[in-house]
Write an enzyme that holds these catalytic residues in place. Structure first.
Site, PDB file in Angstrom:
ATOM      1  N   HIS A  23       0.871  -1.178   0.000  1.00 31.03           N
ATOM      2  CA  HIS A  23       0.000   0.000   0.000  1.00 31.03           C
ATOM      3  C   HIS A  23       0.906   1.225   0.000  1.00 31.03           C
ATOM      4  O   HIS A  23       1.501   1.581   1.026  1.00 31.03           O
ATOM      5  CB  HIS A  23      -0.898  -0.026   1.237  1.00 31.03           C
ATOM      6  CG  HIS A  23      -2.047   0.922   1.193  1.00 31.03           C
ATOM      7  ND1 HIS A  23      -3.151   0.722   0.396  1.00 31.03           N
ATOM      8  CD2 HIS A  23      -2.263   2.096   1.840  1.00 31.03           C
ATOM      9  CE1 HIS A  23      -4.008   1.718   0.562  1.00 31.03           C
ATOM     10  NE2 HIS A  23      -3.491   2.570   1.441  1.00 31.03           N
ATOM     11  N   LYS A 168     -10.303   6.134  -4.333  1.00 24.45           N
ATOM     12  CA  LYS A 168      -9.340   7.190  -4.024  1.00 24.45           C
ATOM     13  C   LYS A 168      -7.955   6.697  -4.387  1.00 24.45           C
ATOM     14  O   LYS A 168      -7.575   5.582  -4.016  1.00 24.45           O
ATOM     15  CB  LYS A 168      -9.393   7.579  -2.538  1.00 24.45           C
ATOM     16  CG  LYS A 168      -8.607   8.843  -2.243  1.00 24.45           C
ATOM     17  CD  LYS A 168      -8.854   9.342  -0.841  1.00 24.45           C
ATOM     18  CE  LYS A 168      -8.033   8.606   0.169  1.00 24.45           C
ATOM     19  NZ  LYS A 168      -8.120   9.209   1.513  1.00 24.45           N
ATOM     20  N   LYS A 170      -3.884   7.085  -4.233  1.00 17.86           N
ATOM     21  CA  LYS A 170      -2.755   7.665  -3.529  1.00 17.86           C
ATOM     22  C   LYS A 170      -1.719   8.113  -4.552  1.00 17.86           C
ATOM     23  O   LYS A 170      -1.239   7.308  -5.361  1.00 17.86           O
ATOM     24  CB  LYS A 170      -2.137   6.639  -2.575  1.00 17.86           C
ATOM     25  CG  LYS A 170      -3.040   6.259  -1.413  1.00 17.86           C
ATOM     26  CD  LYS A 170      -3.195   7.406  -0.429  1.00 17.86           C
ATOM     27  CE  LYS A 170      -3.948   6.972   0.819  1.00 17.86           C
ATOM     28  NZ  LYS A 170      -4.068   8.065   1.792  1.00 17.86           N
ATOM     29  N   ASP A 199      -5.505  11.549  -3.277  1.00 16.86           N
ATOM     30  CA  ASP A 199      -4.916  11.981  -2.016  1.00 16.86           C
ATOM     31  C   ASP A 199      -3.416  12.099  -2.216  1.00 16.86           C
ATOM     32  O   ASP A 199      -2.736  11.105  -2.462  1.00 16.86           O
ATOM     33  CB  ASP A 199      -5.229  10.961  -0.917  1.00 16.86           C
ATOM     34  CG  ASP A 199      -4.683  11.376   0.446  1.00 16.86           C
ATOM     35  OD1 ASP A 199      -4.121  12.486   0.554  1.00 16.86           O
ATOM     36  OD2 ASP A 199      -4.842  10.598   1.402  1.00 16.86           O
ATOM     37  N   GLU A 225      -7.479  15.509  -1.914  1.00 14.47           N
ATOM     38  CA  GLU A 225      -7.294  15.494  -0.463  1.00 14.47           C
ATOM     39  C   GLU A 225      -5.890  15.945  -0.089  1.00 14.47           C
ATOM     40  O   GLU A 225      -4.905  15.447  -0.637  1.00 14.47           O
ATOM     41  CB  GLU A 225      -7.549  14.076   0.068  1.00 14.47           C
ATOM     42  CG  GLU A 225      -7.370  13.942   1.570  1.00 14.47           C
ATOM     43  CD  GLU A 225      -7.710  12.545   2.055  1.00 14.47           C
ATOM     44  OE1 GLU A 225      -7.416  12.245   3.233  1.00 14.47           O
ATOM     45  OE2 GLU A 225      -8.267  11.749   1.268  1.00 14.47           O
ATOM     46  N   ASP A 250      -7.264  16.972   5.596  1.00 15.99           N
ATOM     47  CA  ASP A 250      -7.111  15.714   6.345  1.00 15.99           C
ATOM     48  C   ASP A 250      -6.073  15.906   7.434  1.00 15.99           C
ATOM     49  O   ASP A 250      -6.396  16.167   8.589  1.00 15.99           O
ATOM     50  CB  ASP A 250      -6.733  14.589   5.393  1.00 15.99           C
ATOM     51  CG  ASP A 250      -6.459  13.268   6.122  1.00 15.99           C
ATOM     52  OD1 ASP A 250      -6.777  13.167   7.318  1.00 15.99           O
ATOM     53  OD2 ASP A 250      -5.924  12.340   5.503  1.00 15.99           O
ATOM     54  N   LYS A 274     -11.606  11.852  11.238  1.00 19.69           N
ATOM     55  CA  LYS A 274     -10.932  10.638  11.679  1.00 19.69           C
ATOM     56  C   LYS A 274     -10.931  10.610  13.202  1.00 19.69           C
ATOM     57  O   LYS A 274     -10.480  11.571  13.837  1.00 19.69           O
ATOM     58  CB  LYS A 274      -9.493  10.576  11.155  1.00 19.69           C
ATOM     59  CG  LYS A 274      -9.390  10.473   9.639  1.00 19.69           C
ATOM     60  CD  LYS A 274      -7.947  10.359   9.189  1.00 19.69           C
ATOM     61  CE  LYS A 274      -7.843  10.165   7.679  1.00 19.69           C
ATOM     62  NZ  LYS A 274      -6.437  10.066   7.237  1.00 19.69           N
ATOM     63  N   GLU A 328     -14.458   6.084   4.018  1.00 20.26           N
ATOM     64  CA  GLU A 328     -13.307   5.331   3.501  1.00 20.26           C
ATOM     65  C   GLU A 328     -12.980   4.175   4.447  1.00 20.26           C
ATOM     66  O   GLU A 328     -11.814   3.841   4.656  1.00 20.26           O
ATOM     67  CB  GLU A 328     -12.128   6.295   3.391  1.00 20.26           C
ATOM     68  CG  GLU A 328     -10.933   5.811   2.620  1.00 20.26           C
ATOM     69  CD  GLU A 328      -9.834   6.857   2.621  1.00 20.26           C
ATOM     70  OE1 GLU A 328      -8.663   6.464   2.530  1.00 20.26           O
ATOM     71  OE2 GLU A 328     -10.133   8.058   2.721  1.00 20.26           O
TER      72      GLU A 328
END
Length: 375
Positions: A23, A168, A170, A199, A225, A250, A274, A328
């Protein structure tokens, strides 16, 4: 304001679980996730669970799994053992009065206390925060392999399964033009079947962001983001007021005070809520309230938590009347090991929220015992 019930033990577990694939973020590449779980046991036989999971050790923020565990075990747990668990807000007020910072650690403790109390009352945790208005939440999936063809194949697979239709991406490791080319190719492949967002995890300068935003808008991307560093509120304001594409804050939101500063400056179109980043469930609810008062749209974010943090977030987010950008909460789907006796239910592009007391989940403590780092 006391009962005969007491907190018997507060235990912190580090649970290392491999991910289904690398990831890739601009700050780190994850091949596993360390779940930081807190178990609060009370004298009436109830167990409350909480989670304080972060990303990439110290690459993302100032707390690591190891520091969260040490600080809970050394400073917070001794404050709670022997106390009445029936008043979680009062207990957290005491913790906040004696412990500076440590937002993730406090979130784990607070969640476990509220899970324990909600079970005692026989209510879903959502009902302790005003009551839910929905029983499921739309859930985005993050495409973060870094490989365009792999990301397209992955998106098409989960679309076919009706698991996600919001994606989304990255970005931030390539040049701006390279990132946009990657994103645009995925958006072309998916077309109108899915929403595509990006993001940058603070990777761009303001100038790069302005360039990238224009190209992303032309490619049909819905939102960007945290494109620039979290402490540059003036830069975030500039990007938002450029009105090229919606901007989501964020990492700029470390709780209600940051939310007030960002809202006052009109430096975001969307707030990523969050629970860990906000210092807990109550803090996240306050961030959401500030956003709503400022006409800033809401999005339910994740720190890639496992099932405990994911369901704690879902229980809170279910109480938000307006959740225009969805959530998410896909963290458990990124992990190769299941820690619940019954997995969370993802279907029809949404996460279902149980109505059982507390978090509404049943952890497999035998599985946890095998996965925890100290065993």
């Amino acid at each position: 304001m006391s009962s005969q019930v007491k907190i018997l033990a507060v235990e912190t577990l580090l649970v290392d679980v491999p991910t289904i694939r690398p990831h890739r973020l601009s700050v780190a590449t994850m091949n596993h996730q360390t779940l930081v779980l807190v178990r609060v046991e009370t004298s009436d036989g109830l167990i409350g669970w909480g989670e304080g999971t972060t990303i990439g050790g110290l690459a993302y923020g100032e707390e690591s799994p190891e520091s969260i565990k040490v600080n809970i075990d050394t400073y917070i747990a001794p404050m709670l053992v022997g106390q009445d668990p029936s008043f979680p807000a009062m207990l957290m007020a005491s913790v906040n009065g004696h412990i500076q910072g440590n937002r993730f650690a406090k979130c784990a403790i607070e969640t476990a206390l509220y899970d324990n109390q909600a079970k005692r009352l026989g209510l879903p945790l959502s009902e302790l925060f005003g009551g839910r208005v929905r029983d499921s939440l739309p859930v985005a999936w993050t495409l973060a392999s870094g490989d365009t063809a792999k990301d397209i194949a992955e998106a098409e697979r989960v679309l076919e399964l009706r698991r996600h239709n919001i994606f989304k991406l990255k970005i931030g490791l390539r040049s701006v033009k390279g990132d946009v080319a990657h994103v645009a190719a995925i958006k072309r492949a998916l077309g109108d079947m899915a929403s595509v967002r990006v993001d940058a995890n603070q990777a761009w300068s303001v100038t790069e962001a302005l360039e990238g935003m224009a190209m992303l808008a032309d490619a049909g991307v819905d939102m960007v983001e945290q494109p620039i560093t979290a402490d540059d509120k003036a830069g975030l304001q500039r990007l938002t007021q450029a009105n090229i594409i919606p901007i989501m804050a964020d990492e700029a939101l470390h709780g209600p005070r940051d939310a007030f500063v960002v809202a006052s400056a009109q430096a975001a179109d969307i707030f990523a809520i969050k629970i860990n980043q906000s210092g807990g469930l109550r803090g996240a609810a306050e961030v959401a309230a500030i956003g709503k008062a400022a006409n800033i749209a809401l999005y339910g974010g994740t720190m890639l938590e496992g099932a405990v943090g994911t369901m704690a977030s879902a229980q809170l987010f279910s109480t938000f009347h307006d959740l225009a950008w969805g959530t998410e909460l896909f963290g458990p789907l990124l992990l190769t090991e299941e820690i619940l006796r019954e997995p969370l239910q993802y279907r029809d592009f949404a996460l279902e929220i149980p109505r059982r007391p507390g978090l509404g989940i049943d952890l497999d403590e035998e599985k946890l015992a095998r996965l925890r780092r100290d065993r």
